[in-house]
Design a protein around this motif. Sequence first.
Motif, PDB file in Angstrom:
ATOM      1  N   ASP A  37     -21.799 -25.090  41.554  1.00 46.59           N
ATOM      2  CA  ASP A  37     -21.523 -23.666  42.153  1.00 46.59           C
ATOM      3  C   ASP A  37     -20.187 -23.134  42.235  1.00 46.59           C
ATOM      4  N   VAL A  38     -19.960 -21.710  42.258  1.00 44.38           N
ATOM      5  CA  VAL A  38     -18.636 -21.090  42.319  1.00 44.38           C
ATOM      6  C   VAL A  38     -17.786 -21.927  43.517  1.00 44.38           C
ATOM      7  N   LEU A  98     -17.341 -14.426  47.359  1.00 44.19           N
ATOM      8  CA  LEU A  98     -16.371 -13.456  46.617  1.00 44.19           C
ATOM      9  C   LEU A  98     -15.241 -14.097  46.376  1.00 44.19           C
ATOM     10  N   LYS A  99     -14.633 -14.836  47.247  1.00 44.18           N
ATOM     11  CA  LYS A  99     -13.251 -15.329  47.150  1.00 44.18           C
ATOM     12  C   LYS A  99     -13.253 -16.659  46.094  1.00 44.18           C
ATOM     13  N   SER A 100     -14.326 -17.339  45.900  1.00 38.66           N
ATOM     14  CA  SER A 100     -14.591 -18.375  45.129  1.00 38.66           C
ATOM     15  C   SER A 100     -14.534 -18.120  43.604  1.00 38.66           C
ATOM     16  N   VAL A 101     -14.764 -16.753  43.261  1.00 41.02           N
ATOM     17  CA  VAL A 101     -14.980 -16.613  42.097  1.00 41.02           C
ATOM     18  C   VAL A 101     -13.530 -16.470  41.393  1.00 41.02           C
ATOM     19  N   PRO A 102     -13.284 -17.237  40.153  1.00 41.92           N
ATOM     20  CA  PRO A 102     -11.972 -17.350  39.595  1.00 41.92           C
ATOM     21  C   PRO A 102     -11.733 -16.045  39.087  1.00 41.92           C
ATOM     22  N   ARG A 137      -6.099 -14.366  36.431  1.00 40.39           N
ATOM     23  CA  ARG A 137      -4.594 -14.336  36.928  1.00 40.39           C
ATOM     24  C   ARG A 137      -3.846 -15.577  37.276  1.00 40.39           C
ATOM     25  N   LEU A 138      -2.835 -15.854  37.143  1.00 39.64           N
ATOM     26  CA  LEU A 138      -2.151 -17.032  37.239  1.00 39.64           C
ATOM     27  C   LEU A 138      -1.762 -16.857  38.948  1.00 39.64           C
ATOM     28  N   GLY A 139      -1.786 -18.191  39.523  1.00 38.75           N
ATOM     29  CA  GLY A 139      -1.757 -18.422  40.969  1.00 38.75           C
ATOM     30  C   GLY A 139      -2.778 -17.820  41.674  1.00 38.75           C
ATOM     31  N   TRP A 140      -4.030 -17.630  41.233  1.00 32.97           N
ATOM     32  CA  TRP A 140      -5.085 -17.325  42.169  1.00 32.97           C
ATOM     33  C   TRP A 140      -5.575 -18.422  42.911  1.00 32.97           C
ATOM     34  N   MET A 141      -5.872 -19.381  42.489  1.00 36.90           N
ATOM     35  CA  MET A 141      -6.216 -20.762  43.038  1.00 36.90           C
ATOM     36  C   MET A 141      -5.436 -20.976  44.345  1.00 36.90           C
ATOM     37  N   GLU A 142      -3.897 -21.001  44.203  1.00 40.84           N
ATOM     38  CA  GLU A 142      -2.926 -21.509  45.030  1.00 40.84           C
ATOM     39  C   GLU A 142      -3.433 -20.385  46.333  1.00 40.84           C
ATOM     40  N   GLU A 143      -3.195 -19.149  45.902  1.00 39.58           N
ATOM     41  CA  GLU A 143      -3.627 -18.163  47.174  1.00 39.58           C
ATOM     42  C   GLU A 143      -4.844 -18.252  47.875  1.00 39.58           C
ATOM     43  N   VAL A 144      -6.027 -18.536  46.924  1.00 42.19           N
ATOM     44  CA  VAL A 144      -7.266 -18.684  48.024  1.00 42.19           C
ATOM     45  C   VAL A 144      -7.158 -19.969  48.775  1.00 42.19           C
ATOM     46  N   THR A 145      -6.577 -21.332  48.121  1.00 36.11           N
ATOM     47  CA  THR A 145      -6.668 -22.538  48.789  1.00 36.11           C
ATOM     48  C   THR A 145      -5.714 -22.586  49.926  1.00 36.11           C
ATOM     49  N   ALA A 146      -4.544 -21.698  49.888  1.00 39.54           N
ATOM     50  CA  ALA A 146      -3.517 -21.889  50.920  1.00 39.54           C
ATOM     51  C   ALA A 146      -4.043 -21.206  52.097  1.00 39.54           C
ATOM     52  N   ARG A 147      -4.826 -20.212  52.074  1.00 39.08           N
ATOM     53  CA  ARG A 147      -5.605 -19.857  53.179  1.00 39.08           C
ATOM     54  C   ARG A 147      -6.393 -20.568  54.129  1.00 39.08           C
TER      55      ARG A 147
END
Lengths: 319, 496
Positions: free
Chosen positions: B151-152, B479-483, B486-496
């Motif tokens: 799952d996402v 919604l936030k888990s959907v890749p 763009r570059l750096g998306w995962m770092e943005e999401v997991t940083a929060r």
Amino acid sequence: MNAYIAKLVAQRIALGLLLIFLVSIMIFLGTQILPGDVAQAILGQSATPESLANLREELGLNAPATERYFSWLTGILHGDLGTSLSNGRDIAGAISERLGNTLFLAAWAALISVPLAIILGLVSVLYRGRWPDKVISAATLSAISVPEFMMSYILMYYVAVQLGWAPSVAMLNDRMSLFEKLHAISLPVAVLVMVVLAHMMRMTRAALLNVMQSAYIETAELKGIRRSAVIWRHAFPNSIAPIVNVVMLNMAYLVVGVVVVEVVFVYPGMGQYLVDHVSKRDVPVVQACGLIFAAVYIFLNMVADIVSILANPRLRHPK
Amino acid sequence: MLGLIGESGAGKSTIGLSAMGYGRGGIELTGGEILLNGREIREASGRTLRSLRGAEVTYVAQSAAAAFNPAKCLMDQVVEASVSHGRATRAAAEARAVELFRKLGLPEPETFGSRYPHQVSGGQLQRAMTAMALCPEPDLVIFDEPTTALDVTTQLGVLSAIKAAIREQGVAALYITHDLAVVAQIADDIMVLRQGKTVEYGTTEQIITAPQEDYTRALVSVTAKAHEEKITDLPPVLEIEGLTARYRGMDRDVLSDINMAIQPGTTLAVVGESGSGKSTLARVITGLLPPVAGRITFDGRVLPAVRKRRTREDLRELQMVYQMADVAMNPRQTVGTIIGRPLRFYFGMKGREQRRRVIELLDQIELGEAFIDRYPAELSGGQKQRVCIARALAAKPRLIICDEVTSALDPLVAEGILKLLADLQAREQVSYLFITHDIATVRAIADTIAVMHLGKLVRYGTKSEVLAPPFDDYTDMLLKSVPEMRLGWMEEVTAR
């Protein structure tokens, strides 16, 4: 052992007992349906209406069928299988000796054939499609294709008569040592092994090959593990259930299906005993033998089911 | 880390496995060179290959659930390669495994290894498989679609755990996927493959921001499409009120108190993760699973709960298309027979008349008459799904339930199927109940959206309402888990 497995095993045992009970009813009914009754069978040509009536009274045949069934059943539960009509001997005594001999023969045949079949199955998977696999398949399949009596006579002629390595008649008595007994039954054991080997080996091979398709086998291969270790450590534990099932079916066959082999080698086992008394229309003996054979079948299949339950990791280690 | 991307059949897995000198399904490597630590392995002996596999190069499979041996505990399997190659003692390997379990965020790392595969979740198994690959301290790890089956929300966690572990261990990795947005988060370089050939090879930044080839451009822009939302005030074709359902022998509801409606000619997307009850909803609507409580109204009439009591007309107006097109068709029947069956069953069409109508339907799904005598095995994945759609359409239904119809398809093929469904809707005024776990698909097709979580409806409304803040916690996470591409998306999401 957790509660859920205990419950499944208990259910399986209860089912086994119920099955034996149902089989006892069927055996009893089956012999009731036969034309004529025991009294007629005993007296044969010399039957007069008076002697028939007397004998029926003596044997308790005038009681209703249900009553006779329950007295037969309670007798069995107390270890009393009745008395033979043809020679007046106690059936339980005669059978226990015969059954012991049959189990002796079957146990040695099983002791040799089961590990051999599994090892040959593992080897043929290891060398799948290459010559060892083909030789094993060809040899076991040709052994099973020859009728058992034929195989018995072939062995008797070459091994016993020509080479003189083993006796052609498998006689046992109490004064023999274990080694002498084993020597005496070597030919019937050899025949029985050849009869059951192919079936068990082919099923082991098929069950393993089925498991060898799994993704976790590929995982193991990609770990760089030797193929023999992959088969033994990863494939075999997952194919125990089907293998045990076919092993138990063949063990049951070793007990109840050896009539021909026993007769050919004049072996004093259950098969001989049954055949003798069928020809004499000795109904109580036939009933007792039938019930014992059924019990052996049901017991071995129950063991197979219980092993399958215990081999299932999902049941052994619930979430 | 190099990302390998392409559709199914592009040769991604073949490349990954060839790095281990392994050819799946009797494939033969006929030319070229494969150098592992400077050593040529294409023509290496079985013994040499065995000494490399599980030692210098390890593998993480797509479905960890299938790749773990169900009969052995996880620890046995995780340390097996290290121990059998003599790279570590059993005790040392176990200590390292526990350390890896901890780094990969597995619960109770000390005792995790004593569990069996069926006792842990899919996401945890995928992490355990990563631990298994890293345990022998290899030089190269092959990841073959490790998050595709997740799952996402689970995928996000596994992805960042893999990325962190790879960084820390300093090993090289080959990451195989069909999802460009995923690989953009994790790879340093990307190679785009198509039909066994390299399309484009460059740094991740260059491939995502400035793709050179048309095919790569199509892949990058595939999720960018959105569809104009239709709202009608016509009476609903399907209305569900207070629906509650459970499976026999279970002590909790799989669906509880579900209310939703679908207007004619519109699409309701039901979104949720595995276990949210979306497929159960389809089973209840089609009458395969009678509900415990609630009412299903179809076109103003209440539908009987049990399928057997529904009329042929009820059955005809409600059709279904499944996720796995290849198992939803009888492999022994031709396309003509498959589509012809509902024509005969519902309308009594036979012979020439039936054939004419089948051809008409084949034209509608953009396949044409040439396909009528083919068998399912002769079709591609997308073509099979089109035939399934034609079979549903043959009954002239008012509503088609689409259960994850694009999940098993490659992105460009899935895009084609969604476009076809939209065209058919415009032409035939058919409604869709579209079950999916993919938010991009929802954006591309939905008019109204129902978000489901653990059998409950957590959010329901028109697309613009549901996808606009303020969000409830679950929808927000979903919604936030959907890749994002763009570059750096995962770092943005997991940083929060």
